[in-house]
Motif scaffolding. Structure first.
Motif, PDB file in Angstrom:
ATOM      1  N   GLY A 154       5.457  -6.900  -3.759  1.00 56.80           N
ATOM      2  CA  GLY A 154       4.399  -7.428  -4.609  1.00 56.80           C
ATOM      3  C   GLY A 154       3.670  -6.339  -5.366  1.00 56.80           C
ATOM      4  O   GLY A 154       3.374  -6.480  -6.566  1.00 56.80           O
ATOM      5  N   LEU A 155       3.377  -5.232  -4.690  1.00 57.24           N
ATOM      6  CA  LEU A 155       2.719  -4.107  -5.353  1.00 57.24           C
ATOM      7  C   LEU A 155       3.634  -3.478  -6.391  1.00 57.24           C
ATOM      8  O   LEU A 155       3.180  -3.075  -7.468  1.00 57.24           O
ATOM      9  CB  LEU A 155       2.295  -3.069  -4.312  1.00 57.24           C
ATOM     10  N   ARG A 156       4.912  -3.387  -6.084  1.00 61.09           N
ATOM     11  CA  ARG A 156       5.892  -2.853  -7.036  1.00 61.09           C
ATOM     12  C   ARG A 156       5.931  -3.711  -8.300  1.00 61.09           C
ATOM     13  O   ARG A 156       5.928  -3.189  -9.430  1.00 61.09           O
ATOM     14  CB  ARG A 156       7.261  -2.820  -6.364  1.00 61.09           C
ATOM     15  N   ALA A 157       5.920  -5.028  -8.132  1.00 61.22           N
ATOM     16  CA  ALA A 157       5.938  -5.931  -9.282  1.00 61.22           C
ATOM     17  C   ALA A 157       4.627  -5.848 -10.069  1.00 61.22           C
ATOM     18  O   ALA A 157       4.632  -5.898 -11.313  1.00 61.22           O
ATOM     19  CB  ALA A 157       6.173  -7.364  -8.805  1.00 61.22           C
ATOM     20  N   LEU A 158       3.519  -5.714  -9.353  1.00 58.40           N
ATOM     21  CA  LEU A 158       2.216  -5.605 -10.017  1.00 58.40           C
ATOM     22  C   LEU A 158       2.153  -4.353 -10.880  1.00 58.40           C
ATOM     23  O   LEU A 158       1.648  -4.392 -12.015  1.00 58.40           O
ATOM     24  CB  LEU A 158       1.111  -5.595  -8.960  1.00 58.40           C
ATOM     25  N   ALA A 159       2.657  -3.235 -10.364  1.00 64.15           N
ATOM     26  CA  ALA A 159       2.675  -1.990 -11.136  1.00 64.15           C
ATOM     27  C   ALA A 159       3.512  -2.151 -12.404  1.00 64.15           C
ATOM     28  O   ALA A 159       3.096  -1.739 -13.502  1.00 64.15           O
ATOM     29  CB  ALA A 159       3.222  -0.858 -10.278  1.00 64.15           C
ATOM     30  N   ALA A 160       4.682  -2.774 -12.265  1.00 60.57           N
ATOM     31  CA  ALA A 160       5.546  -2.961 -13.431  1.00 60.57           C
ATOM     32  C   ALA A 160       4.888  -3.864 -14.466  1.00 60.57           C
ATOM     33  O   ALA A 160       4.988  -3.624 -15.683  1.00 60.57           O
ATOM     34  CB  ALA A 160       6.884  -3.552 -12.978  1.00 60.57           C
ATOM     35  N   ARG A 161       4.202  -4.887 -14.001  1.00 61.64           N
ATOM     36  CA  ARG A 161       3.580  -5.851 -14.911  1.00 61.64           C
ATOM     37  C   ARG A 161       2.470  -5.220 -15.737  1.00 61.64           C
ATOM     38  O   ARG A 161       2.255  -5.601 -16.898  1.00 61.64           O
ATOM     39  CB  ARG A 161       3.045  -7.031 -14.105  1.00 61.64           C
ATOM     40  N   HIS A 162       1.782  -4.225 -15.171  1.00 60.18           N
ATOM     41  CA  HIS A 162       0.636  -3.627 -15.861  1.00 60.18           C
ATOM     42  C   HIS A 162       0.933  -2.223 -16.384  1.00 60.18           C
ATOM     43  O   HIS A 162       0.017  -1.516 -16.824  1.00 60.18           O
ATOM     44  CB  HIS A 162      -0.576  -3.600 -14.929  1.00 60.18           C
ATOM     45  N   GLY A 163       2.196  -1.804 -16.353  1.00 62.38           N
ATOM     46  CA  GLY A 163       2.565  -0.504 -16.906  1.00 62.38           C
ATOM     47  C   GLY A 163       1.995   0.668 -16.129  1.00 62.38           C
ATOM     48  O   GLY A 163       1.757   1.740 -16.699  1.00 62.38           O
ATOM     49  N   ALA A 164       1.777   0.487 -14.831  1.00 61.41           N
ATOM     50  CA  ALA A 164       1.225   1.553 -13.986  1.00 61.41           C
ATOM     51  C   ALA A 164       2.329   2.129 -13.117  1.00 61.41           C
ATOM     52  O   ALA A 164       3.330   1.480 -12.837  1.00 61.41           O
ATOM     53  CB  ALA A 164       0.106   1.006 -13.114  1.00 61.41           C
ATOM     54  N   ARG A 165       2.128   3.366 -12.695  1.00 57.32           N
ATOM     55  CA  ARG A 165       3.089   4.004 -11.800  1.00 57.32           C
ATOM     56  C   ARG A 165       2.557   3.942 -10.369  1.00 57.32           C
ATOM     57  O   ARG A 165       1.388   4.240 -10.124  1.00 57.32           O
ATOM     58  CB  ARG A 165       3.336   5.450 -12.215  1.00 57.32           C
ATOM     59  N   LEU A 166       3.438   3.578  -9.451  1.00 56.20           N
ATOM     60  CA  LEU A 166       3.109   3.524  -8.027  1.00 56.20           C
ATOM     61  C   LEU A 166       4.007   4.515  -7.314  1.00 56.20           C
ATOM     62  O   LEU A 166       5.228   4.329  -7.242  1.00 56.20           O
ATOM     63  CB  LEU A 166       3.325   2.114  -7.486  1.00 56.20           C
ATOM     64  N   LYS A 167       3.412   5.608  -6.810  1.00 58.45           N
ATOM     65  CA  LYS A 167       4.170   6.696  -6.188  1.00 58.45           C
ATOM     66  C   LYS A 167       3.873   6.706  -4.694  1.00 58.45           C
ATOM     67  O   LYS A 167       2.735   6.500  -4.265  1.00 58.45           O
ATOM     68  CB  LYS A 167       3.790   8.038  -6.816  1.00 58.45           C
ATOM     69  N   ILE A 168       4.908   7.022  -3.878  1.00 51.49           N
ATOM     70  CA  ILE A 168       4.778   6.748  -2.441  1.00 51.49           C
ATOM     71  C   ILE A 168       5.295   7.877  -1.545  1.00 51.49           C
ATOM     72  O   ILE A 168       5.539   7.655  -0.362  1.00 51.49           O
ATOM     73  CB  ILE A 168       5.534   5.455  -2.094  1.00 51.49           C
ATOM     74  N   SER A 169       5.464   9.087  -2.057  1.00 52.02           N
ATOM     75  CA  SER A 169       6.058  10.158  -1.249  1.00 52.02           C
ATOM     76  C   SER A 169       5.296  10.406   0.044  1.00 52.02           C
ATOM     77  O   SER A 169       5.896  10.639   1.092  1.00 52.02           O
ATOM     78  CB  SER A 169       6.123  11.458  -2.058  1.00 52.02           C
ATOM     79  N   GLY A 170       3.971  10.395  -0.022  1.00 50.70           N
ATOM     80  CA  GLY A 170       3.175  10.678   1.162  1.00 50.70           C
ATOM     81  C   GLY A 170       3.328   9.647   2.250  1.00 50.70           C
ATOM     82  O   GLY A 170       3.094   9.936   3.423  1.00 50.70           O
ATOM     83  N   ALA A 171       3.741   8.423   1.888  1.00 52.32           N
ATOM     84  CA  ALA A 171       3.914   7.350   2.863  1.00 52.32           C
ATOM     85  C   ALA A 171       5.339   7.242   3.371  1.00 52.32           C
ATOM     86  O   ALA A 171       5.600   6.501   4.312  1.00 52.32           O
ATOM     87  CB  ALA A 171       3.498   6.017   2.237  1.00 52.32           C
ATOM     88  N   ALA A 172       6.261   7.966   2.761  1.00 50.06           N
ATOM     89  CA  ALA A 172       7.682   7.788   3.062  1.00 50.06           C
ATOM     90  C   ALA A 172       8.328   9.063   3.592  1.00 50.06           C
ATOM     91  O   ALA A 172       9.489   9.333   3.321  1.00 50.06           O
ATOM     92  CB  ALA A 172       8.420   7.308   1.819  1.00 50.06           C
ATOM     93  N   GLY A 173       7.564   9.845   4.358  1.00 48.38           N
ATOM     94  CA  GLY A 173       8.134  11.055   4.935  1.00 48.38           C
ATOM     95  C   GLY A 173       7.355  12.311   4.629  1.00 48.38           C
ATOM     96  O   GLY A 173       7.667  13.374   5.159  1.00 48.38           O
ATOM     97  N   ALA A 174       6.355  12.202   3.738  1.00 48.83           N
ATOM     98  CA  ALA A 174       5.510  13.351   3.370  1.00 48.83           C
ATOM     99  C   ALA A 174       6.351  14.514   2.877  1.00 48.83           C
ATOM    100  O   ALA A 174       7.062  14.383   1.873  1.00 48.83           O
ATOM    101  CB  ALA A 174       4.605  13.742   4.532  1.00 48.83           C
ATOM    102  N   ALA A 175       6.347  15.645   3.579  1.00 46.92           N
ATOM    103  CA  ALA A 175       7.069  16.821   3.097  1.00 46.92           C
ATOM    104  C   ALA A 175       8.581  16.627   3.127  1.00 46.92           C
ATOM    105  O   ALA A 175       9.317  17.308   2.397  1.00 46.92           O
ATOM    106  CB  ALA A 175       6.688  18.045   3.935  1.00 46.92           C
ATOM    107  N   LEU A 176       9.065  15.717   3.958  1.00 48.41           N
ATOM    108  CA  LEU A 176      10.497  15.436   3.988  1.00 48.41           C
ATOM    109  C   LEU A 176      10.878  14.665   2.727  1.00 48.41           C
ATOM    110  O   LEU A 176      10.334  13.590   2.464  1.00 48.41           O
ATOM    111  CB  LEU A 176      10.850  14.605   5.219  1.00 48.41           C
ATOM    112  N   PRO A 177      11.818  15.180   1.921  1.00 50.38           N
ATOM    113  CA  PRO A 177      12.197  14.467   0.693  1.00 50.38           C
ATOM    114  C   PRO A 177      13.049  13.252   1.007  1.00 50.38           C
ATOM    115  O   PRO A 177      14.202  13.368   1.398  1.00 50.38           O
ATOM    116  CB  PRO A 177      12.986  15.520  -0.094  1.00 50.38           C
TER     117      PRO A 177
END
Length: 328
Positions: A121-144
């Protein structure tokens, strides 16, 4: 020089680390991206500090009661969400992120709760409003992890993923193997040393690793899954007999988040697996994290990370900020 106002919700250890590092890098942002970065608002659970011209470090703790107009009064262009996670409701971060994305603000998510609760839902909301949603810190932090999937392996078909994504459980297993102690003793030592939370169930029972896996699936692979779609196990049932058996067999136990496709069906979850000494995951010890991705064209890719918190998570979030700045 383009002005960028940044607001932070959740101002504990990670939020403060983000603020410190971001302001220390202002000259870097100006030189590389022509960006004038200002920290214009920080919000805690009940109070907030706001200055549209930019807060100095000494202003952070001089808060006033927080209102619902925090993002507006901070005149934010980017929200960095670093509050506590609630995987069932999304927590306060869910509301902040929805408000920001609905207003077209870019969001850098560090807390996992909202992404687990309603990532698609958040991914779709970002696309609908032309915003970027970045998630590196939530998906492993320093681990790429997410960048590895979305960018480095974009030209490949991913066949399987394995990840040691929870540092606490890996530290506990290493202690049990090295010191020949049971889980309760290893956990007490880890809590005394600050490696484990007072309530470690999210780590020990596999839910933290499952949350990161779900985020990778929904954001990295374009899935629309919920926690109910994963099989989740932990290390809470490991016994001294298990430890002795693995040691005698030359095996190393790891709590692994895994994804694979069988006859076109995706199967994913978290479970305890053992690895021989020749396997790269046998070397992933202590608080080190790792990910292994098997692809059709690039073969097997393994990445590891051992970095101190909260600085590592702050740096991952600011990597996301730089991606936003680079895109303009």
């Amino acid at each position: 020089m383009k002005r960028w106002n940044v607001a932070i919700t959740g101002f504990g250890g990670v939020g403060r680390a983000v603020a410190d590092l971001m302001l220390a890098r202002r000259a870097r942002y100006a030189e590389r991206y022509g960006a004038d970065i200002r920290l214009t608002g920080v919000r805690r659970s009940r109070t907030a500090s706001v200055d549209p011209n930019g807060l100095a470090p000494g202003d952070w703790d001089a808060g006033v009661p927080a209102g619902d107009d925090f993002l507006d009064t901070a005149q934010a262009h980017v929200l960095i969400e670093a509050g506590p996670s609630d995987f069932r409701t999304g927590g306060p971060g869910y509301g902040y992120m929805k408000a920001a994305l609905s207003a077209g603000l870019h969001v850098v998510a560090i807390s996992k709760g909202a992404l687990v609760h309603d990532g698609p839902g958040l991914r779709a909301l970002a696309a609908r409003h032309g915003a970027r949603l970045k998630i590196s810190g939530a998906a492993g932090a320093a681990l790429p992890t997410i960048d590895l999937i979305q960018h480095n392996l974009a030209g490949c078909h991913i066949l399987s993923i394995e990840g040691v994504l929870n540092a606490t459980s890996n530290h506990l297993l290493t202690e049990m193997m090295d010191r020949d102690v049971n889980l309760a003793d290893a956990l007490t030592r880890a809590q005394d040393a600050g490696f484990a939370e007072f309530d470690p169930r999210l780590d020990v029972e596999g839910w933290d690793a499952a949350s990161k896996l779900l985020i990778l699936l929904n954001f990295g692979l374009g899935a629309s899954l919920t926690m109910a779609d994963l099989s989740v196990g932990g290390i809470q049932h490991v016994t001294p007999a298990d430890i002795h058996g693995w040691r005698a067999a030359g095996l190393s136990p790891r709590l692994v988040a895994h994804v694979a496709w069988t006859d076109g069906t995706l199967r994913a979850g978290v479970e305890l697996r053992t690895y021989p000494a020749t396997d790269p995951f046998a070397l992933v010890r202590g608080t080190t994290k790792a990910i292994r991705i098997v692809t059709d064209a690039m073969g097997e890719i393994v990445a590891t990370s051992h970095a101190a918190e909260p600085g590592a998570t702050a740096a991952a979030a600011l990597k996301d900020l730089e991606h936003i700045l680079a895109a303009g």
